[in-house]
Design a protein around this motif. Structure first.
Motif, PDB file in Angstrom:
ATOM      1  N   ASN A   1      27.065  19.077 -25.875  1.00 53.02           N
ATOM      2  CA  ASN A   1      28.085  18.672 -24.907  1.00 53.02           C
ATOM      3  C   ASN A   1      27.711  19.425 -23.633  1.00 53.02           C
ATOM      4  O   ASN A   1      27.943  20.628 -23.532  1.00 53.02           O
ATOM      5  CB  ASN A   1      29.460  19.082 -25.449  1.00 53.02           C
ATOM      6  CG  ASN A   1      30.590  18.477 -24.654  1.00 53.02           C
ATOM      7  OD1 ASN A   1      30.475  18.272 -23.447  1.00 53.02           O
ATOM      8  ND2 ASN A   1      31.695  18.207 -25.310  1.00 53.02           N
TER       9      ASN A   1
ATOM     10  N   GLN B   1      26.845  32.075 -23.264  1.00 51.47           N
ATOM     11  CA  GLN B   1      27.914  32.908 -22.704  1.00 51.47           C
ATOM     12  C   GLN B   1      28.705  33.597 -23.816  1.00 51.47           C
ATOM     13  O   GLN B   1      29.245  32.937 -24.710  1.00 51.47           O
ATOM     14  CB  GLN B   1      28.869  32.042 -21.867  1.00 51.47           C
ATOM     15  CG  GLN B   1      28.204  31.449 -20.637  1.00 51.47           C
ATOM     16  CD  GLN B   1      29.222  30.845 -19.702  1.00 51.47           C
ATOM     17  OE1 GLN B   1      29.990  31.553 -19.067  1.00 51.47           O
ATOM     18  NE2 GLN B   1      29.226  29.517 -19.615  1.00 51.47           N
TER      19      GLN B   1
ATOM     20  N   ASP C   1      34.170  21.219 -30.754  1.00 49.70           N
ATOM     21  CA  ASP C   1      33.231  20.476 -31.603  1.00 49.70           C
ATOM     22  C   ASP C   1      32.830  21.304 -32.825  1.00 49.70           C
ATOM     23  O   ASP C   1      32.669  20.775 -33.924  1.00 49.70           O
ATOM     24  CB  ASP C   1      31.978  20.090 -30.805  1.00 49.70           C
ATOM     25  CG  ASP C   1      32.287  19.074 -29.723  1.00 49.70           C
ATOM     26  OD1 ASP C   1      33.174  18.222 -29.937  1.00 49.70           O
ATOM     27  OD2 ASP C   1      31.654  19.134 -28.648  1.00 49.70           O
TER      28      ASP C   1
ATOM     29  N   ALA D   1      25.102  22.757 -30.418  1.00 53.05           N
ATOM     30  CA  ALA D   1      24.132  23.384 -29.508  1.00 53.05           C
ATOM     31  C   ALA D   1      24.778  23.979 -28.264  1.00 53.05           C
ATOM     32  O   ALA D   1      24.131  24.739 -27.539  1.00 53.05           O
ATOM     33  CB  ALA D   1      23.070  22.357 -29.105  1.00 53.05           C
TER      34      ALA D   1
ATOM     35  N   ASN E   1      34.229  26.020 -25.847  1.00 53.53           N
ATOM     36  CA  ASN E   1      35.522  26.500 -26.354  1.00 53.53           C
ATOM     37  C   ASN E   1      35.691  26.286 -27.858  1.00 53.53           C
ATOM     38  O   ASN E   1      36.764  26.553 -28.405  1.00 53.53           O
ATOM     39  CB  ASN E   1      36.659  25.831 -25.582  1.00 53.53           C
ATOM     40  CG  ASN E   1      36.718  26.355 -24.158  1.00 53.53           C
ATOM     41  OD1 ASN E   1      36.678  27.566 -23.925  1.00 53.53           O
ATOM     42  ND2 ASN E   1      36.784  25.447 -23.188  1.00 53.53           N
TER      43      ASN E   1
ATOM     44  N   ALA F   1      32.096  32.201 -24.460  1.00 50.73           N
ATOM     45  CA  ALA F   1      32.161  30.985 -25.282  1.00 50.73           C
ATOM     46  C   ALA F   1      32.065  31.343 -26.765  1.00 50.73           C
ATOM     47  O   ALA F   1      32.767  30.770 -27.603  1.00 50.73           O
ATOM     48  CB  ALA F   1      31.037  30.036 -24.884  1.00 50.73           C
TER      49      ALA F   1
ATOM     50  N   GLY G   1      26.835  20.486 -19.485  1.00 46.24           N
ATOM     51  CA  GLY G   1      27.672  20.871 -18.347  1.00 46.24           C
ATOM     52  C   GLY G   1      28.117  22.310 -18.436  1.00 46.24           C
ATOM     53  O   GLY G   1      27.395  23.155 -18.957  1.00 46.24           O
ATOM     54  N   TYR G   2      29.317  22.597 -17.931  1.00 41.40           N
ATOM     55  CA  TYR G   2      29.795  23.990 -17.867  1.00 41.40           C
ATOM     56  C   TYR G   2      30.995  24.200 -18.786  1.00 41.40           C
ATOM     57  O   TYR G   2      31.644  23.244 -19.230  1.00 41.40           O
ATOM     58  CB  TYR G   2      30.136  24.378 -16.421  1.00 41.40           C
ATOM     59  CG  TYR G   2      31.166  23.487 -15.763  1.00 41.40           C
ATOM     60  CD1 TYR G   2      32.526  23.745 -15.912  1.00 41.40           C
ATOM     61  CD2 TYR G   2      30.783  22.381 -15.006  1.00 41.40           C
ATOM     62  CE1 TYR G   2      33.476  22.928 -15.328  1.00 41.40           C
ATOM     63  CE2 TYR G   2      31.736  21.559 -14.413  1.00 41.40           C
ATOM     64  CZ  TYR G   2      33.070  21.841 -14.580  1.00 41.40           C
ATOM     65  OH  TYR G   2      34.015  21.022 -14.014  1.00 41.40           O
ATOM     66  N   LEU G   3      31.275  25.481 -19.029  1.00 41.40           N
ATOM     67  CA  LEU G   3      32.371  25.874 -19.922  1.00 41.40           C
ATOM     68  C   LEU G   3      33.716  25.560 -19.251  1.00 41.40           C
ATOM     69  O   LEU G   3      34.022  26.137 -18.204  1.00 41.40           O
ATOM     70  CB  LEU G   3      32.252  27.379 -20.195  1.00 41.40           C
ATOM     71  CG  LEU G   3      33.338  28.054 -21.031  1.00 41.40           C
ATOM     72  CD1 LEU G   3      33.337  27.528 -22.461  1.00 41.40           C
ATOM     73  CD2 LEU G   3      33.135  29.568 -21.027  1.00 41.40           C
ATOM     74  N   PRO G   4      34.530  24.672 -19.825  1.00 46.78           N
ATOM     75  CA  PRO G   4      35.853  24.417 -19.238  1.00 46.78           C
ATOM     76  C   PRO G   4      36.663  25.723 -19.207  1.00 46.78           C
ATOM     77  O   PRO G   4      36.635  26.493 -20.169  1.00 46.78           O
ATOM     78  CB  PRO G   4      36.477  23.386 -20.192  1.00 46.78           C
ATOM     79  CG  PRO G   4      35.314  22.752 -20.892  1.00 46.78           C
ATOM     80  CD  PRO G   4      34.268  23.826 -20.999  1.00 46.78           C
TER      81      PRO G   4
ATOM     82  N   HIS H   1      20.091  27.445 -26.835  1.00 43.25           N
ATOM     83  CA  HIS H   1      19.745  26.444 -27.853  1.00 43.25           C
ATOM     84  C   HIS H   1      18.231  26.196 -27.940  1.00 43.25           C
ATOM     85  O   HIS H   1      17.759  25.609 -28.886  1.00 43.25           O
ATOM     86  CB  HIS H   1      20.512  25.137 -27.665  1.00 43.25           C
ATOM     87  CG  HIS H   1      20.674  24.676 -26.270  1.00 43.25           C
ATOM     88  ND1 HIS H   1      21.857  24.132 -25.808  1.00 43.25           N
ATOM     89  CD2 HIS H   1      19.840  24.672 -25.206  1.00 43.25           C
ATOM     90  CE1 HIS H   1      21.728  23.797 -24.539  1.00 43.25           C
ATOM     91  NE2 HIS H   1      20.521  24.119 -24.157  1.00 43.25           N
TER      92      HIS H   1
ATOM     93  N   ALA I   1      15.755  23.385 -20.650  1.00 43.32           N
ATOM     94  CA  ALA I   1      16.230  23.990 -21.897  1.00 43.32           C
ATOM     95  C   ALA I   1      16.896  22.932 -22.774  1.00 43.32           C
ATOM     96  O   ALA I   1      16.691  22.885 -23.998  1.00 43.32           O
ATOM     97  CB  ALA I   1      17.219  25.114 -21.594  1.00 43.32           C
TER      98      ALA I   1
HETATM   99  N1  SAM Z   1      31.305  21.564 -27.010  1.00 42.58           N
HETATM  100  C1  SAM Z   1      32.147  22.484 -26.280  1.00 42.58           C
HETATM  101  C2  SAM Z   1      33.569  22.430 -26.809  1.00 42.58           C
HETATM  102  O1  SAM Z   1      33.814  21.734 -27.799  1.00 42.58           O
HETATM  103  O2  SAM Z   1      34.422  23.128 -26.256  1.00 42.58           O
HETATM  104  C3  SAM Z   1      32.044  22.335 -24.781  1.00 42.58           C
HETATM  105  C4  SAM Z   1      30.691  22.710 -24.243  1.00 42.58           C
HETATM  106  S1  SAM Z   1      30.647  23.082 -22.522  1.00 42.58           S
HETATM  107  C5  SAM Z   1      30.815  21.505 -21.791  1.00 42.58           C
HETATM  108  C6  SAM Z   1      28.928  23.474 -22.251  1.00 42.58           C
HETATM  109  C7  SAM Z   1      28.517  24.839 -22.791  1.00 42.58           C
HETATM  110  O3  SAM Z   1      27.080  24.904 -22.793  1.00 42.58           O
HETATM  111  C8  SAM Z   1      28.979  26.034 -21.969  1.00 42.58           C
HETATM  112  O4  SAM Z   1      29.806  26.871 -22.734  1.00 42.58           O
HETATM  113  C9  SAM Z   1      27.676  26.748 -21.579  1.00 42.58           C
HETATM  114  O5  SAM Z   1      27.762  28.145 -21.591  1.00 42.58           O
HETATM  115  C10 SAM Z   1      26.728  26.253 -22.658  1.00 42.58           C
HETATM  116  N2  SAM Z   1      25.294  26.389 -22.345  1.00 42.58           N
HETATM  117  C11 SAM Z   1      24.672  26.296 -21.142  1.00 42.58           C
HETATM  118  N3  SAM Z   1      23.349  26.480 -21.280  1.00 42.58           N
HETATM  119  C12 SAM Z   1      23.124  26.710 -22.607  1.00 42.58           C
HETATM  120  C13 SAM Z   1      21.957  26.987 -23.386  1.00 42.58           C
HETATM  121  N4  SAM Z   1      20.744  27.059 -22.823  1.00 42.58           N
HETATM  122  N5  SAM Z   1      22.099  27.175 -24.715  1.00 42.58           N
HETATM  123  C14 SAM Z   1      23.327  27.103 -25.307  1.00 42.58           C
HETATM  124  N6  SAM Z   1      24.476  26.852 -24.619  1.00 42.58           N
HETATM  125  C15 SAM Z   1      24.363  26.651 -23.294  1.00 42.58           C
END
Ligand code: SAM
Length: 188
Positions: A101, A53, A33, A26, A30, A56, A103-106, A80, A118
């Motif tokens: 997972n 994004q 997962d 979801a 990067n 991403a 939070g924000y995009l590393p 999602h 959301a």
């Molecule tokens: N699972 C990822 C990995 O393995 O690299 C890391 C995820 S990162 C912590 C969180 C991601 O959630 C960000 O890329 C962000 O853009 C995304 N995000 C934020 N709001 C979202 C939404 N409403 N729907 C889908 N993705 C979202």
């Protein structure tokens, strides 16, 4: 040592996601997962990824292409919250696993983070779509602005889910500041 959070997440998902199964990432980010899920389901399996994004989606696609796993995934540059809509349009009514997972995009913009409304909407959809025995995992972070509020909202939802339908659990390293919190929902 006991497993770290990401290791434990993958372990729980591996135990419940069969070869040939269907999974959702979801929050692709990067693509770590996503890669794990695509590898695990095998050639007969399907994985659907979501991220708001473009960056991403591109990073995830490149990771999968590099490992020759791209044919097992369908990526949506969308929120999602549209999970059910997109999966139904692919003829998918049920899933074996969903990973969140938060939070924000590393190595990306830390101001773009998942948002509680959301997140919860998408988690409700994913929980509903789980096959019996399926699993939803959510890694929650509290160290960034808004993270604690989002984590509290998710925990409240998990505590209130009907125990006749779902089992919900948490796992966390306690002696580390702002340690991420792994939570999971299993459908009975
Ligand atoms: N699972 C990822 C990995 O393995 O690299 C890391 C995820 S990162 C912590 C969180 C991601 O959630 C960000 O890329 C962000 O853009 C995304 N995000 C934020 N709001 C979202 C939404 N409403 N729907 C889908 N993705 C979202």
């Amino acid at each position: 040592m006991l497993p770290g959070i990401l290791e434990q997440t993958h372990e729980w998902v591996s135990e419940r996601l069969p070869t040939g199964g269907t999974a959702v990432d979801a929050t692709m980010g990067n693509g770590h997962d996503l890669r794990f899920l695509a590898d695990h389901v095998g050639n007969a399996g399907r994985v659907f990824g979501f991220d708001i994004q473009e960056e991403a989606v591109t990073r995830s696609r490149l990771r999968l292409e590099k490992e020759s796993l791209a044919h097992r995934v369908v990526l949506f540059h969308d929120s999602h919250e549209k999970m059910k809509h997109h999966l139904y349009s692919q003829g998918v009514l049920h899933i074996d696993a969903a990973m969140f997972n938060l939070g924000y995009l590393p190595h990306g913009d830390p101001a773009i983070t998942t948002q509680p409304e959301a997140t919860l909407d998408a988690m409700r959809q994913a929980a509903e779509m789980l096959h019996p025995g399926g699993i939803l995992t959510a890694v929650l972070y509290t160290g960034h602005p808004g993270g604690q509020t989002e984590a509290d909202r998710v925990l409240m939802w998990l505590e209130e889910l009907d125990p006749k339908q779902y089992q919900t659990v948490r796992y966390q390293i306690l002696n580390r500041e702002h340690a991420p919190l792994l939570t999971a929902v299993c459908k009975r």
